[in-house]
Design an enzyme around this catalytic site. Structure first.
Site, PDB file in Angstrom:
ATOM      1  N   CYS B  83       0.811  -1.219   0.000  1.00  0.00           N
ATOM      2  CA  CYS B  83       0.000   0.000   0.000  1.00  0.00           C
ATOM      3  C   CYS B  83       0.849   1.277   0.000  1.00  0.00           C
ATOM      4  CB  CYS B  83      -0.973  -0.046   1.169  1.00  0.00           C
ATOM      5  SG  CYS B  83      -2.369   1.062   0.985  1.00  0.00           S
ATOM      6  N   ARG B 139      -8.366   1.878   1.235  1.00  0.00           N
ATOM      7  CA  ARG B 139      -8.033   3.149   0.551  1.00  0.00           C
ATOM      8  C   ARG B 139      -6.817   2.933  -0.352  1.00  0.00           C
ATOM      9  NH1 ARG B 139      -9.355   8.543   2.433  1.00  0.00           N
ATOM     10  NH2 ARG B 139      -7.219   9.037   1.950  1.00  0.00           N
ATOM     11  N   HIS B 174      -3.120  -5.681   1.482  1.00  0.00           N
ATOM     12  CA  HIS B 174      -2.410  -5.879   2.755  1.00  0.00           C
ATOM     13  C   HIS B 174      -2.321  -7.345   3.159  1.00  0.00           C
ATOM     14  CE1 HIS B 174      -2.211  -1.604   3.690  1.00  0.00           C
ATOM     15  NE2 HIS B 174      -3.429  -1.514   3.196  1.00  0.00           N
ATOM     16  N   GLU B 176      -0.404  -8.569   5.106  1.00  0.00           N
ATOM     17  CA  GLU B 176      -0.038  -8.632   6.538  1.00  0.00           C
ATOM     18  C   GLU B 176      -1.245  -8.643   7.464  1.00  0.00           C
ATOM     19  OE1 GLU B 176       0.403  -6.104   4.507  1.00  0.00           O
ATOM     20  OE2 GLU B 176      -0.163  -4.206   5.460  1.00  0.00           O
TER      21      GLU B 176
END
Lengths: 319, 196
Positions: B83, B139, B174, B176
Site C-alpha cells: 500500500c 483506501r 495488505h 499482513e
C-alpha cells in the site's frame, strides 16, 4: 449499508469489521489533528498528520462559548475532503444516527461518535453495525470500551477531557483501560461471567479480551494532549496513536491562531504540528523528544481539569 | 524452513501497520526489528515497508538523509512493500504527484479505488500456488502502469496488485492483515536467494 444489516451479533471475524479496523491499523503510530478550515487541514497534512478531524469549533472553543455543539456543516467537510489526500474524519453527536448517515454520504473515512458534541440521545448510542463507514468512540474504562465495540465501533480512544490542554484524564483513562485488561487476563472462567456483569459489557467480548490481553480494535488516545511530551507519554502508556484537538491551532482558550493571514501565527501552528508528529513516532527516544519540544514556538494556554466543575466535564457524556 | 539461520527483516516503523507486518513475518519464520532511523538499517537481510499514510512517512524520510540512505540500501537489499510502501517505492506517483524512491518501474495513483467506504476484501487467483488469496484493500492505490521487467503476480480488474521486480515485492493490498502467509514466505525466499 453493511452486510451486518439488522444483526448486531458480535462477530469479530466478519469481513465488514475487518475492513473498518483495517483503516485504524493504517493510522497507528500517527497523529489525527482537529481542523476547522481548509488552511488548517493543509498545515496538518504538510506537517505529517495521518488524518484530520473536520469540525466547526475545536473543543476548547465549544467549552468557552457554550451552546449546542453539532455535526459540522457538510460544505466545510466537503472542502476539507477536497483539499487533502489523507483520510478525513468528522464528528456526530452521541445517538444522532441521522448526522452519521449524512457524514457517510459525504464519504467521510471515519465517524467519531463524540462526547465533545452535545448528546442527541440520553440512553442510546448509534447502532454502528448499520454503517459501512467505520466509527471511533470514546471510553474511560473497559466496560465503556466494550459496550461501544458491541455496538460496532472499530476504534476506541480514551476520552480524557477535551479542550483543556490538560493531559491528566487522558492518562487516567488509558491507565484504567490497561489495568482493566490486565486484570481480566488472570481471571478464571466463572470469574469472567461476574466481570462481564460488573463491567456492564457482553461476556463474549470480556472473554476475548481475557484471552488476548488487548482490545479487539485499536486503542488510541485523546482529550488534553497538547505537547510533544504529552503525545510521547500517551504512546508509552499504550496508546497506538493520538488525537490532538485544541493543542495545535489554539492561541487562547477561545481564540485560534490566525493561520490564514498571520505568517507568525501560521509558523507557530506548523511548529506545534510537526513536533507532535515527530514525538508520536519517536515516543521512546528522549533525545529526539527534546529536540522536538525545543522546536515548538508556543503552547496552548490550557485549563486545569481540577478547576472545572464536575457538571461541566465532557467525559461523563455517553452511557 | 530448510535454512537453519533465521533471517532478520527490518520493518519501517515510522507509522502505519508495522506491527501487523512484524507479526506476519514472524509467523513466516523471520526475526523482525523496528526501523525508525537510517542507522537502524545496518545489518538487515531485508526490509518491509508497511501500509499507512505515504505523506507522513515521506516527512520522516526527508530528514537526516533517510531518503538517500534508504535508496542506497534498497539497491542491494530485498524489500517487501504494501500500500503506502508501494507509493514510496514507485517511479511515478499521481493524484497528487509526490516524491518517491523511484526503485519500482511503475506508475501508482493514490486512493484510486476511492475512499474508506470503497475499501473491500476480495478472494482472487494469483500466480502463487495454493489457491485463491485473500486481498484486503484499504483506501488502496492503483498501479496504472508497469514497465517491462516488472512481473505481475496478481491483478484486480486488469490492474496489477501484486508485482515483483528484482529484489522488490510489492502489493497494493495488505497480506499482513490476512492469516495467509504465502506472500511473506515468497518474500523470505527472495531474501534467502539474495544472500547467496
Amino acid at each position: 449499508m453493511s452486510e451486518a444489516n439488522g444483526n448486531s451479533a458480535i462477530n469479530l471475524g466478519q469481513s465488514g469489521l475487518r475492513v473498518k479496523v483495517g483503516l485504524a491499523e493504517m493510522l497507528k503510530g500517527g497523529v489525527i489533528m482537529d481542523v476547522m478550515n481548509v488552511e488548517q487541514a493543509r498545515i496538518a497534512e504538510e506537517s505529517g498528520a495521518v488524518s484530520v478531524m473536520a469540525l466547526e469549533r475545536v473543543p476548547a472553543m465549544i467549552r468557552a462559548e457554550g451552546g449546542v455543539a453539532r455535526m459540522a456543516n457538510p460544505k466545510l467537510i466537503k472542502e476539507i475532503i477536497a483539499a487533502v489526500s489523507i483520510p478525513v474524519m468528522a464528528k456526530a453527536r452521541i445517538g444522532h444516527f441521522a448526522e452519521a448517515q449524512i457524514l457517510e454520504s459525504l464519504g467521510v473515512d471515519y465517524i467519531d461518535e463524540s462526547e465533545v458534541l452535545t448528546p442527541a440521545d440520553e440512553l442510546h448510542h448509534i447502532d454502528k453495525h448499520q454503517f459501512k463507514t467505520p466509527f471511533v468512540c470514546g471510553a474511560r474504562n473497559i466496560g465503556e470500551a466494550l459496550r461501544r465495540i458491541a455496538e460496532g465501533a472499530a476504534m476506541i480512544r480514551t476520552k480524557g477531557e477535551a479542550g483543556t490542554g490538560d493531559v491528566v484524564h487522558a492518562v487516567k483513562h488509558m491507565r484504567q483501560i490497561v489495568k482493566d485488561i490486565r486484570q481480566l487476563t488472570v481471571l478464571s472462567e466463572e470469574e469472567l461471567y461476574t466481570a462481564a456483569k460488573e463491567h456492564g459489557a457482553p461476556y463474549e467480548l470480556v472473554s476475548w479480551v481475557a484471552k488476548n490481553g488487548k482490545l479487539p480494535v485499536p486503542n488510541f488516545s485523546a482529550g488534553g494532549i497538547a505537547t510533544p511530551a504529552d503525545a510521547a507519554l500517551m504512546r508509552q502508556l499504550g496508546a497506538e496513536s493520538v488525537f490532538v484537538g485544541s493543542g495545535i491551532f489554539m492561541k487562547e482558550r477561545a481564540t485560534p491562531l490566525d493561520v490564514e493571514h498571520n505568517p507568525k501565527e501560521r509558523a507557530e501552528a506548523v511548529s506545534r504540528a510537526k513536533a507532535i508528529v515527530i514525538a508520536t513516532t519517536h515516543f521512546n527516544d528522549p533525545k529526539i523528544l527534546a529536540e522536538a519540544s525545543e522546536s515548538v514556538t508556543g503552547t496552548m494556554k490550557g485549563l486545569a481539569i481540577a478547576a472545572i466543575e464536575e457538571k461541566e466535564l465532557l467525559q461523563t457524556r455517553g452511557w | 524452513m530448510t535454512d537453519t539461520k533465521q533471517l532478520t527483516i527490518g520493518v519501517l516503523a515510522i507509522q502505519g501497520d508495522y506491527e501487523a507486518h512484524a507479526r506476519a513475518l514472524q509467523a513466516a519464520g523471520a526475526k523482525t526489528v523496528e526501523v525508525r532511523k537510517p542507522e537502524q538499517l545496518d545489518g538487515l537481510d531485508g526490509l518491509a515497508m508497511p501500509g499507512g499514510e505515504s505523506t507522513t512517512m515521506l516527512k520522516f524520510l526527508e530528514r537526516d538523509e533517510f531518503f538517500e540512505t534508504l535508496q542506497k540500501f534498497l539497491k542491494t537489499t530485498p524489500c517487501f512493500a504494501t500500500c503506502a510502501g508501494v507509493i514510496l517505492l514507485a517511479k511515478r506517483v499521481l493524484h497528487p504527484e509526490q516524491a518517491s524512491l523511484g526503485l519500482l518501474d511503475a506508475t501508482v495513483e493514490r486512493n484510486a479505488y476511492g475512499r474508506q467506504i470503497d475499501s473491500t476484501i476480495l478472494m482472487q487467483q494469483t500466480k502463487l500456488e495454493g489457491g485463491p488469496l485473500e486481498m484486503v484493500f484499504i483506501r488502496a492505490p492503483r498501479i496504472t502502469h508497469v514497465d517491462k521487467g516488472v512481473e505481475v503476480l496478481a491483478e484486480r480488474d486488469g490492474f496489477p496488485v501484486l508485482v515483483r521486480q528484482g529484489n522488490i515485492l510489492a502489493a497494493t493490498f495488505h497480506p499482513e492483515i490476512s492469516p495467509d502467509t504465502r506472500v511473506q514466505k515468497l518474500f523470505l525466499e527472495m531474501v534467502r536467494a539474495a544472500k547467496k
